[in-house]
Design a protein around this motif. Sequence first.
Motif: not given
Length: 275
Positions: A48-76
């Motif tokens: 379940l913890m790995v599944m939760i990690a996959s859900v969070l991983d699926g939304i972090d990039g979308r949040i970054a694009r939504m708030v225009r918070g993309e960065s090289r640091f975030g990608a790394e």
Amino acid sequence: MNRPIRRSPTRGLPLRAVAPNAVTALALCSGLTGIRFAISGQWETAVLMVMIASVLDGIDGRIARMVRGESRFGAELDSLSDAISFGVSPALILYLWSLKDLPRLGWLCSLIFAVFCALRLARFNAAIDVAEQPHKSAGFLTGAPSPVGAGLAMLPLYLWFWTGMDFWRSPLLVAPWVALMALLMVSSIATFSWSSLRLRTHIRFEAIAFVVLLGAALISAPWHTLTFLCVAYLATLPFSVAAYNRVKRLRGLPGATVPEQTVPAPATEPGALEP
């Protein structure tokens, strides 16, 4: 007379850059916590913890694009989080659950899975500035994304949960399966990219109903549903390969014009770097 040097006030990091990175850090914490539960033998919670990690991983990039918070640091940071949450954590969970009964070969397969996951992420980080990426331009991914690879590798666990049969826990079955899923992640097989899918207007209601039913199934019968999703994904591989070959043939025809798709990078592999 020397004038005093005026120093510009130090600007803090904007909140829009902190939010997506915080979600990525939570995904990393969730993946690592899965190892902790595996050590104590709480297998369902570990998965379940790995599944939760996959859900969070699926939304972090979308949040970054939504708030225009993309960065090289975030990608790394996202790449490092993926390597641990979907490479190291599933490998250790599977080793502690089954592969430890086959010490040398079992540990070798666990190592292969973790290392191949890291190699996949490194390959796409290195290809970020490459102009010619045939799979990406055609709207496909190359190989299975790391969260998908982690979910597929744990398929024997899902089957063991809802059948209770020790057959699915046999290291002679789990070891080759884990190695095969590791190869799928680093393979050159064209796989469908969900971000490139476009729904027709008249089937949007049906799509929403399907998502609702899928969510209800995950809540009421999670292991049956995850088993179904794994089998369904594997069943799409021949179709994705055939679809990519068809696009490649059309592009090779004289006079044929197939517009290239600008596919937004999925947040799962790795952040904004996945083709």
